[in-house]
Scaffold this motif. Structure first.
Motif, PDB file in Angstrom:
ATOM      1  N   THR A   1      -7.608 -13.597  13.878  1.00  0.00           N
ATOM      2  CA  THR A   1      -6.557 -12.757  14.448  1.00  0.00           C
ATOM      3  C   THR A   1      -6.971 -12.319  15.850  1.00  0.00           C
ATOM      4  O   THR A   1      -8.114 -11.973  16.097  1.00  0.00           O
ATOM      5  CB  THR A   1      -6.313 -11.508  13.581  1.00  0.00           C
ATOM      6  OG1 THR A   1      -7.538 -10.787  13.472  1.00  0.00           O
ATOM      7  CG2 THR A   1      -5.834 -11.910  12.200  1.00  0.00           C
TER       8      THR A   1
ATOM      9  N   ASP B   1      -3.142  -8.016  20.785  1.00  0.00           N
ATOM     10  CA  ASP B   1      -2.029  -8.205  21.717  1.00  0.00           C
ATOM     11  C   ASP B   1      -2.497  -8.319  23.161  1.00  0.00           C
ATOM     12  O   ASP B   1      -1.883  -9.025  23.962  1.00  0.00           O
ATOM     13  CB  ASP B   1      -1.028  -7.047  21.590  1.00  0.00           C
ATOM     14  CG  ASP B   1      -0.274  -7.095  20.277  1.00  0.00           C
ATOM     15  OD1 ASP B   1      -0.175  -8.199  19.707  1.00  0.00           O
ATOM     16  OD2 ASP B   1       0.222  -6.047  19.838  1.00  0.00           O
TER      17      ASP B   1
ATOM     18  N   LYS C   1      -2.724 -21.043  18.183  1.00  0.00           N
ATOM     19  CA  LYS C   1      -2.167 -20.086  17.220  1.00  0.00           C
ATOM     20  C   LYS C   1      -1.462 -18.944  17.948  1.00  0.00           C
ATOM     21  O   LYS C   1      -0.394 -18.501  17.539  1.00  0.00           O
ATOM     22  CB  LYS C   1      -3.273 -19.556  16.312  1.00  0.00           C
ATOM     23  CG  LYS C   1      -2.767 -18.707  15.161  1.00  0.00           C
ATOM     24  CD  LYS C   1      -3.913 -18.396  14.220  1.00  0.00           C
ATOM     25  CE  LYS C   1      -3.519 -17.624  13.008  1.00  0.00           C
ATOM     26  NZ  LYS C   1      -2.522 -16.624  13.114  1.00  0.00           N
TER      27      LYS C   1
ATOM     28  N   ARG D   1       1.852 -20.209  19.089  1.00  0.00           N
ATOM     29  CA  ARG D   1       2.805 -20.322  17.986  1.00  0.00           C
ATOM     30  C   ARG D   1       3.292 -18.942  17.552  1.00  0.00           C
ATOM     31  O   ARG D   1       4.487 -18.736  17.330  1.00  0.00           O
ATOM     32  CB  ARG D   1       2.129 -21.043  16.813  1.00  0.00           C
ATOM     33  CG  ARG D   1       3.094 -21.338  15.676  1.00  0.00           C
ATOM     34  CD  ARG D   1       2.408 -21.977  14.493  1.00  0.00           C
ATOM     35  NE  ARG D   1       1.528 -20.990  13.876  1.00  0.00           N
ATOM     36  CZ  ARG D   1       0.286 -21.231  13.473  1.00  0.00           C
ATOM     37  NH1 ARG D   1      -0.240 -22.428  13.600  1.00  0.00           N
ATOM     38  NH2 ARG D   1      -0.450 -20.290  12.929  1.00  0.00           N
ATOM     39  N   ASP D   2       2.376 -17.970  17.452  1.00  0.00           N
ATOM     40  CA  ASP D   2       2.754 -16.639  16.983  1.00  0.00           C
ATOM     41  C   ASP D   2       3.653 -15.902  17.981  1.00  0.00           C
ATOM     42  O   ASP D   2       4.584 -15.196  17.592  1.00  0.00           O
ATOM     43  CB  ASP D   2       1.510 -15.801  16.693  1.00  0.00           C
ATOM     44  CG  ASP D   2       0.738 -16.303  15.477  1.00  0.00           C
ATOM     45  OD1 ASP D   2       1.305 -17.109  14.706  1.00  0.00           O
ATOM     46  OD2 ASP D   2      -0.437 -15.902  15.304  1.00  0.00           O
ATOM     47  N   TYR D   3       3.356 -16.053  19.275  1.00  0.00           N
ATOM     48  CA  TYR D   3       4.115 -15.335  20.301  1.00  0.00           C
ATOM     49  C   TYR D   3       5.211 -16.193  20.929  1.00  0.00           C
ATOM     50  O   TYR D   3       5.863 -15.779  21.869  1.00  0.00           O
ATOM     51  CB  TYR D   3       3.168 -14.791  21.379  1.00  0.00           C
ATOM     52  CG  TYR D   3       2.318 -13.647  20.864  1.00  0.00           C
ATOM     53  CD1 TYR D   3       2.753 -12.337  20.990  1.00  0.00           C
ATOM     54  CD2 TYR D   3       1.102 -13.894  20.242  1.00  0.00           C
ATOM     55  CE1 TYR D   3       1.988 -11.289  20.512  1.00  0.00           C
ATOM     56  CE2 TYR D   3       0.330 -12.861  19.765  1.00  0.00           C
ATOM     57  CZ  TYR D   3       0.765 -11.555  19.894  1.00  0.00           C
ATOM     58  OH  TYR D   3       0.013 -10.521  19.417  1.00  0.00           O
ATOM     59  N   ARG D   4       5.378 -17.374  20.456  1.00  0.00           N
ATOM     60  CA  ARG D   4       6.466 -18.284  20.826  1.00  0.00           C
ATOM     61  C   ARG D   4       6.509 -18.600  22.316  1.00  0.00           C
ATOM     62  O   ARG D   4       7.504 -18.348  22.980  1.00  0.00           O
ATOM     63  CB  ARG D   4       7.800 -17.737  20.348  1.00  0.00           C
ATOM     64  CG  ARG D   4       7.865 -17.673  18.850  1.00  0.00           C
ATOM     65  CD  ARG D   4       9.222 -17.283  18.387  1.00  0.00           C
ATOM     66  NE  ARG D   4       9.234 -17.271  16.941  1.00  0.00           N
ATOM     67  CZ  ARG D   4       9.900 -16.415  16.223  1.00  0.00           C
ATOM     68  NH1 ARG D   4      10.657 -15.529  16.796  1.00  0.00           N
ATOM     69  NH2 ARG D   4       9.849 -16.470  14.920  1.00  0.00           N
TER      70      ARG D   4
END
Length: 181
Positions: free
Chosen positions: A122, A125, A157, A160-163
């Motif tokens: 993880t 931000d 990753k 992908r998570d934050y587009r």
């Protein structure tokens, strides 16, 4: 529906000629004892002598001990010893214990993983914001991973998570150049 036809296997006449086989056996000194009907025959099988003498077995054991010492000195593991000595694990461990040898078990082939790969999966931000900023400046995922000390997997990753997408090529001038006429 499958219809299978039965074809008997071909047998040569030599195999079928029982009388000639019996005669051949008797000519070579064989004896056939006939057992009367209704009784069972007793086996006269004599124990076969051992194929190897004790000195041969001792010589083989000494050779295996010497080979074991050489292989352990080189750092061979149990699996390699099993293959080389043609013995099972229990016997190898027993032989090593009798001769005061310590067998090294599996050691990693590669070195210790780098610190960036040991980081948790993880990402906070703030790091994701830096990755988006570098992406908007035209950095590739690999370059972002190097700048932020992350693994490439972590950078993908984040994307992908934050587009958001990363630049696909390493050559900044190739994409940013205007059309030349």
């Amino acid at each position: 529906m499958n219809n299978k036809e039965f074809h008997p296997a071909f047998k040569s006449t030599d195999e079928l000629d029982l009388t000639s086989a019996v005669e051949h056996f008797i000519q070579q000194g064989g004896v056939i004892h006939v057992v009367p009907a209704g009784e069972s025959g007793e086996s006269s099988i004599e124990p076969t002598p051992p194929l190897r003498s004790d000195t041969d077995q001792e010589d083989e054991r000494l050779k295996k001990v010497e080979l074991l010492k050489n292989l352990v000195a080189k750092g061979a593991g149990v699996s390699a010893l099993q293959y080389s000595l043609r013995m099972n694990k229990r016997d190898i461990r027993r032989m090593a214990g009798e001769n005061g040898l310590k067998i090294s078990y599996s050691r990693p082939i590669r070195g210790v993983r780098s610190e960036k790969k040991l980081m948790p999966e993880t990402v906070d931000d703030e790091v994701a914001g830096h990755a988006m900023h570098y992406s908007s400046l035209g950095y590739t995922a690999w370059e972002i991973a190097q700048k932020l000390n992350l693994s490439l997997h972590q950078v993908w990753k984040i994307g992908r998570d934050y587009r958001f997408e990363f630049k696909k090529t390493n050559e900044p001038n190739k994409i940013d150049k205007p059309f030349e006429e």
